[in-house]
Design a protein around this motif. Structure first.
Motif, mmCIF file in Angstrom:
data_model
loop_
_atom_site.group_PDB
_atom_site.id
_atom_site.type_symbol
_atom_site.label_atom_id
_atom_site.label_comp_id
_atom_site.label_asym_id
_atom_site.label_seq_id
_atom_site.Cartn_x
_atom_site.Cartn_y
_atom_site.Cartn_z
ATOM 1 N N GLY A 21 48.636 -30.678 21.746
ATOM 2 C CA GLY A 21 48.062 -29.596 20.961
ATOM 3 C C GLY A 21 47.862 -28.342 21.805
ATOM 4 O O GLY A 21 47.893 -28.391 23.034
ATOM 5 N N VAL A 22 47.614 -27.221 21.140
ATOM 6 C CA VAL A 22 47.560 -25.938 21.832
ATOM 7 C C VAL A 22 46.417 -25.874 22.838
ATOM 8 O O VAL A 22 46.634 -25.586 24.028
ATOM 9 N N LEU A 23 45.191 -26.125 22.388
ATOM 10 C CA LEU A 23 44.036 -25.951 23.267
ATOM 11 C C LEU A 23 44.022 -26.965 24.401
ATOM 12 O O LEU A 23 43.906 -26.617 25.583
ATOM 13 N N THR A 24 44.155 -28.233 24.040
ATOM 14 C CA THR A 24 44.153 -29.275 25.070
ATOM 15 C C THR A 24 45.368 -29.135 25.978
ATOM 16 O O THR A 24 45.260 -29.269 27.199
ATOM 17 N N GLY A 25 46.515 -28.844 25.382
ATOM 18 C CA GLY A 25 47.730 -28.681 26.175
ATOM 19 C C GLY A 25 47.635 -27.524 27.147
ATOM 20 O O GLY A 25 48.061 -27.631 28.306
ATOM 21 N N THR A 26 47.053 -26.418 26.677
ATOM 22 C CA THR A 26 46.872 -25.264 27.570
ATOM 23 C C THR A 26 45.957 -25.611 28.731
ATOM 24 O O THR A 26 46.226 -25.247 29.882
ATOM 25 N N ALA A 27 44.861 -26.302 28.435
ATOM 26 C CA ALA A 27 43.916 -26.683 29.484
ATOM 27 C C ALA A 27 44.576 -27.593 30.516
ATOM 28 O O ALA A 27 44.379 -27.426 31.731
ATOM 29 N N ILE A 28 45.367 -28.554 30.037
ATOM 30 C CA ILE A 28 46.031 -29.493 30.953
ATOM 31 C C ILE A 28 47.073 -28.761 31.809
ATOM 32 O O ILE A 28 47.120 -28.924 33.035
ATOM 33 N N ALA A 29 47.918 -27.949 31.161
ATOM 34 C CA ALA A 29 48.965 -27.235 31.887
ATOM 35 C C ALA A 29 48.364 -26.248 32.887
ATOM 36 O O ALA A 29 48.824 -26.149 34.031
#
Length: 222
Positions: A78-86
């Motif tokens: 997902g956008v938010l979680t994916g952004t945080a992880i990346a």
């Protein structure tokens, strides 16, 4: 010096071990976001950790592109979680590259350029912070190269980390949100990169000709 080399070798060994682990777990040879996303989703709760590891390796090693990994993060988590992880993986990787360069080359550069406003011990923090921020905004610049280069400059580690995180967030969000359906037009990315390079070259030249200007005082490059 021996201790510094040992630390760097330890970091590189850890990266090699992480890459070996990813291969053992069946990471696809292709870095296509859809294939990576499917593989990460199949790894269950360790998927985010594997993505962080992949991003760290991508940043430190250099030739591995980081943008497909960011796109993968959005597709898989997902956008938010994916952004945080990346972003977390990219920041850790950037700091690793920064400290490798600082351990191995900072002292040599200081002695070679004792009065340079970029490399000297009292170098301009404001100018360097702005430069890092601008280069992070445009993904045409090598994430790894900028990190290694910053390590031998005078910039403080916390300033480098802040400029890196804030500067990379917009494009990380874009790629995490739009995934493999979005690509940057190569002409625009090159033009944007050239524009930033022109500014970075022009500023020191202009300030050297006008050392008492307000800009020189503000950037502390006089």
């Amino acid at each position: 010096m021996a201790l510094r080399v040992a630390v760097v070798l330890l970091v590189l060994t850890a990266l090699a071990g992480a890459w070996w682990l990813l291969q053992i777990l069946g990471m696809p040879a292709s870095l296509a976001p859809d294939m990576l996303s499917e593989w990460l989703s199949s790894q269950g709760s360790v998927g985010p950790l594997l993505l962080v590891m992949l991003m760290i390796i991508a940043v430190v090693v250099g030739p591995i592109p980081t943008l497909p990994v960011s796109a993968t993060a959005g597709l898989a988590f997902g956008v938010l979680t994916g952004t945080a992880i990346a972003a977390s993986g990219a920041l850790i990787g950037a700091m690793a590259a920064f400290w490798i360069a600082r351990f191995l080359g900072r002292e040599v550069i200081c002695k070679r350029f004792p009065d340079n406003p970029v490399f000297a011990r009292g170098g301009s923090q404001r100018f360097l912070t702005i430069t890092i921020f601008l280069t992070r905004l445009i993904p045409v610049f090598s994430f790894a190269l900028i990190s290694y280069a910053a390590g031998v400059t005078a910039i403080h580690a916390w300033r480098f980390a802040a400029a890196t995180l804030i500067g990379m967030l917009p494009m990380t969000i874009v790629f995490a949100g739009l995934g493999n359906t979005f690509t940057l037009h190569p002409v625009w990315t090159v033009l944007a990169g050239l524009a930033i390079l022109v500014v970075m070259v022009w500023l020191p030249w202009s300030i050297s000709r006008h050392p008492n200007s307000r800009l020189a005082h503000w950037l502390k490059l006089r």
